[in-house]
Motif scaffolding. Structure first.
Motif, PDB file in Angstrom:
ATOM      1  N   ALA A   7     -10.654 -23.904 -54.508  1.00  0.00           N
ATOM      2  CA  ALA A   7     -10.372 -23.282 -55.803  1.00  0.00           C
ATOM      3  C   ALA A   7     -10.782 -24.195 -56.953  1.00  0.00           C
ATOM      4  N   SER A   8     -10.491 -25.486 -56.858  1.00  0.00           N
ATOM      5  CA  SER A   8     -10.853 -26.422 -57.914  1.00  0.00           C
ATOM      6  C   SER A   8     -12.372 -26.503 -58.087  1.00  0.00           C
ATOM      7  N   ALA A   9     -13.097 -26.559 -56.967  1.00  0.00           N
ATOM      8  CA  ALA A   9     -14.562 -26.636 -57.044  1.00  0.00           C
ATOM      9  C   ALA A   9     -15.146 -25.363 -57.630  1.00  0.00           C
ATOM     10  N   TYR A  10     -14.632 -24.212 -57.235  1.00  0.00           N
ATOM     11  CA  TYR A  10     -15.150 -22.946 -57.753  1.00  0.00           C
ATOM     12  C   TYR A  10     -14.850 -22.779 -59.246  1.00  0.00           C
ATOM     13  N   ARG A  11     -13.685 -23.218 -59.656  1.00  0.00           N
ATOM     14  CA  ARG A  11     -13.356 -23.148 -61.088  1.00  0.00           C
ATOM     15  C   ARG A  11     -14.311 -24.020 -61.895  1.00  0.00           C
ATOM     16  N   ASN A  12     -14.629 -25.208 -61.423  1.00  0.00           N
ATOM     17  CA  ASN A  12     -15.579 -26.073 -62.123  1.00  0.00           C
ATOM     18  C   ASN A  12     -16.971 -25.443 -62.167  1.00  0.00           C
ATOM     19  N   LEU A  13     -17.370 -24.807 -61.078  1.00  0.00           N
ATOM     20  CA  LEU A  13     -18.671 -24.147 -61.049  1.00  0.00           C
ATOM     21  C   LEU A  13     -18.719 -22.973 -62.022  1.00  0.00           C
ATOM     22  N   GLN A  14     -17.622 -22.263 -62.152  1.00  0.00           N
ATOM     23  CA  GLN A  14     -17.567 -21.168 -63.128  1.00  0.00           C
ATOM     24  C   GLN A  14     -17.895 -21.692 -64.522  1.00  0.00           C
ATOM     25  N   ASN A 105     -21.862 -13.910 -56.002  1.00  0.00           N
ATOM     26  CA  ASN A 105     -20.465 -14.031 -55.594  1.00  0.00           C
ATOM     27  C   ASN A 105     -20.360 -15.055 -54.484  1.00  0.00           C
ATOM     28  N   VAL A 106     -19.385 -15.941 -54.577  1.00  0.00           N
ATOM     29  CA  VAL A 106     -19.024 -16.818 -53.459  1.00  0.00           C
ATOM     30  C   VAL A 106     -17.507 -16.757 -53.328  1.00  0.00           C
ATOM     31  N   ARG A 107     -17.018 -16.789 -52.093  1.00  0.00           N
ATOM     32  CA  ARG A 107     -15.585 -16.584 -51.896  1.00  0.00           C
ATOM     33  C   ARG A 107     -15.105 -17.265 -50.621  1.00  0.00           C
ATOM     34  N   TYR A 108     -13.829 -17.562 -50.622  1.00  0.00           N
ATOM     35  CA  TYR A 108     -13.173 -18.211 -49.486  1.00  0.00           C
ATOM     36  C   TYR A 108     -11.873 -17.479 -49.217  1.00  0.00           C
ATOM     37  N   PHE A 109     -11.619 -17.187 -47.942  1.00  0.00           N
ATOM     38  CA  PHE A 109     -10.432 -16.438 -47.533  1.00  0.00           C
ATOM     39  C   PHE A 109      -9.750 -17.208 -46.418  1.00  0.00           C
ATOM     40  N   GLU A 110      -8.439 -17.398 -46.551  1.00  0.00           N
ATOM     41  CA  GLU A 110      -7.700 -18.201 -45.586  1.00  0.00           C
ATOM     42  C   GLU A 110      -6.410 -17.484 -45.225  1.00  0.00           C
ATOM     43  N   LEU A 111      -6.058 -17.510 -43.933  1.00  0.00           N
ATOM     44  CA  LEU A 111      -4.827 -16.906 -43.457  1.00  0.00           C
ATOM     45  C   LEU A 111      -3.802 -17.973 -43.096  1.00  0.00           C
ATOM     46  N   GLY A 120     -20.358 -14.324 -49.504  1.00  0.00           N
ATOM     47  CA  GLY A 120     -21.013 -14.411 -50.801  1.00  0.00           C
ATOM     48  C   GLY A 120     -22.434 -13.897 -50.780  1.00  0.00           C
ATOM     49  N   GLY A 121     -23.189 -14.290 -51.796  1.00  0.00           N
ATOM     50  CA  GLY A 121     -24.585 -13.889 -51.883  1.00  0.00           C
ATOM     51  C   GLY A 121     -25.064 -13.788 -53.318  1.00  0.00           C
ATOM     52  N   PHE A 197     -22.565 -24.919 -48.827  1.00  0.00           N
ATOM     53  CA  PHE A 197     -23.567 -23.866 -49.016  1.00  0.00           C
ATOM     54  C   PHE A 197     -23.185 -22.952 -50.175  1.00  0.00           C
ATOM     55  N   THR A 198     -21.940 -22.516 -50.229  1.00  0.00           N
ATOM     56  CA  THR A 198     -21.541 -21.626 -51.324  1.00  0.00           C
ATOM     57  C   THR A 198     -21.623 -22.334 -52.678  1.00  0.00           C
ATOM     58  N   GLN A 199     -21.328 -23.618 -52.704  1.00  0.00           N
ATOM     59  CA  GLN A 199     -21.464 -24.361 -53.954  1.00  0.00           C
ATOM     60  C   GLN A 199     -22.932 -24.467 -54.371  1.00  0.00           C
ATOM     61  N   ALA A 200     -23.817 -24.687 -53.404  1.00  0.00           N
ATOM     62  CA  ALA A 200     -25.245 -24.784 -53.711  1.00  0.00           C
ATOM     63  C   ALA A 200     -25.782 -23.465 -54.256  1.00  0.00           C
ATOM     64  N   LEU A 201     -25.308 -22.353 -53.715  1.00  0.00           N
ATOM     65  CA  LEU A 201     -25.731 -21.049 -54.229  1.00  0.00           C
ATOM     66  C   LEU A 201     -25.265 -20.847 -55.664  1.00  0.00           C
ATOM     67  N   ALA A 202     -24.019 -21.185 -55.933  1.00  0.00           N
ATOM     68  CA  ALA A 202     -23.485 -21.022 -57.284  1.00  0.00           C
ATOM     69  C   ALA A 202     -24.215 -21.915 -58.284  1.00  0.00           C
ATOM     70  N   GLU A 203     -24.627 -23.096 -57.850  1.00  0.00           N
ATOM     71  CA  GLU A 203     -25.376 -23.991 -58.728  1.00  0.00           C
ATOM     72  C   GLU A 203     -26.790 -23.458 -58.989  1.00  0.00           C
ATOM     73  N   ALA A 204     -27.404 -22.842 -57.980  1.00  0.00           N
ATOM     74  CA  ALA A 204     -28.765 -22.325 -58.129  1.00  0.00           C
ATOM     75  C   ALA A 204     -28.818 -21.053 -58.969  1.00  0.00           C
ATOM     76  N   TYR A 205     -27.746 -20.304 -58.969  1.00  0.00           N
ATOM     77  CA  TYR A 205     -27.702 -18.986 -59.615  1.00  0.00           C
ATOM     78  C   TYR A 205     -28.151 -18.998 -61.077  1.00  0.00           C
ATOM     79  N   PRO A 206     -27.569 -19.817 -61.955  1.00  0.00           N
ATOM     80  CA  PRO A 206     -28.022 -19.767 -63.348  1.00  0.00           C
ATOM     81  C   PRO A 206     -29.448 -20.277 -63.515  1.00  0.00           C
TER      82      PRO A 206
END
Length: 300
Positions: A7-14, A105-111, A120-121, A197-206
């Motif tokens: 969550a912290s990493a995704y918030r920073n990427l946002q 979109n990138v996402r993480y789901f945990e039970l 994502g994608g 991988f999901t972080q790399a996609l979010a960084e490449a997106y913009p």
């Protein structure tokens, strides 16, 4: 804990994505809406009436709680589980019809049982398909995928073709991209791989989108081309309301309605039985909204 780490990493990427888009647009800035509900919280960031961007949204959320019956059936989860989900989702609708729509979109789901997965994608929805730009876009995604696993791009490209498809129209939403879901992140090795991988996609997106936007944002366009843009946006709305998993999950998990529907364009239209002129760019675009096109090797 993993959920806090992601969550912290995704918030920073946002925030990084928003800064990059603001700089590229050069006029408008994102407004931040921090919301809280019983299931968690999020930051909804929206940019409107920019120089190149008519509307952009970059959402972050971190939510959790008991798995509802509808979620359990949809995701095949055992009874008595709690869940945690966090992710970033973004949509950009440009002013100029020669600039494409994009989504990420990138996402993480945990039970609570310990099982976890990533999804994502990124995909591209041009109002007018440009084969050269579609090829370059897919090359960029393949380069990111290949850094982690050479099987990712071919597998996730097919997944995107199948997912971003309107069966009632028999056409793809755009030129596709990559899409993946339920990629196992339970053990440490897989978690590290897909988290990176999901972080790399979010960084490449913009970076990818700004390049396409910069190339076309100043192109002249006609009123007819603007009308075509609203028709293509209508197809986008159809997909999001009928088939988009993120929309369905947000509603079924009692998410924030305003944030869920931010992907919608500011203006869309539907014309009864629209038929493009023979030989027109509109007709050419419709002919290219097909599954299984090898965009990387496509010829102009």
């Amino acid at each position: 804990m993993r959920n806090n780490q992601v969550a912290s990493a995704y918030r920073n990427l946002q925030q990084q994505i928003c800064q990059a888009l603001e700089t590229a647009d050069g006029k408008a800035v994102f407004k931040t809406d921090h919301w809280e509900k019983a299931i968690g919280h999020g930051f909804t960031m929206v940019l409107t009436e920019g120089d190149a961007i008519e509307k952009a949204a970059v959402n972050f959320s971190a939510v959790g709680g008991p798995v509802s019956d509808r979620m359990r059936k949809a995701l095949h989860i055992d009874e008595g589980e709690d869940y945690f989900a966090t992710g970033i989702s973004s949509i950009i609708h440009p002013n100029n019809p020669h600039v494409p729509i994009t989504h990420m979109n990138v996402r993480y789901f945990e039970l609570s049982s310990g099982k976890a997965w990533f999804g994502g994608g990124i995909d591209l929805t041009p109002h007018y398909v440009d084969v050269e730009e579609a090829r370059w876009f897919h090359q960029q995604l393949k380069a990111v995928c290949d850094r982690f696993d050479v099987s990712f791009y071919p597998e996730y490209k097919v997944w995107a073709d199948d997912y971003f498809y309107l069966p009632h129209r028999e056409e793809t939403r755009g030129v596709g991209g990559i899409f993946f879901d339920h990629q196992d992140g339970t053990d440490e090795v897989n978690f590290d791989k897909f988290f990176a991988f999901t972080q790399a996609l979010a960084e490449a997106y913009p970076r990818i989108y700004v390049a396409l936007m910069s190339r076309n944002r100043k192109r002249a366009f006609s009123e007819q081309e603007k009308q075509w843009q609203t028709l293509r946006r209508g197809r986008y709305v159809e997909f999001n309301l009928l088939y988009d998993r993120g929309t369905k999950f947000g509603l079924e998990s009692n998410g924030r309605t305003e944030s869920i529907f931010l992907s919608m364009p500011p203006m869309a239209s539907w014309t009864y039985d629209f038929q493009p002129e023979k030989g027109s760019r509109e007709e050419e675009t419709l002919s290219l909204l097909k599954k299984d096109i090898d965009w990387i090797h496509a010829q102009n």
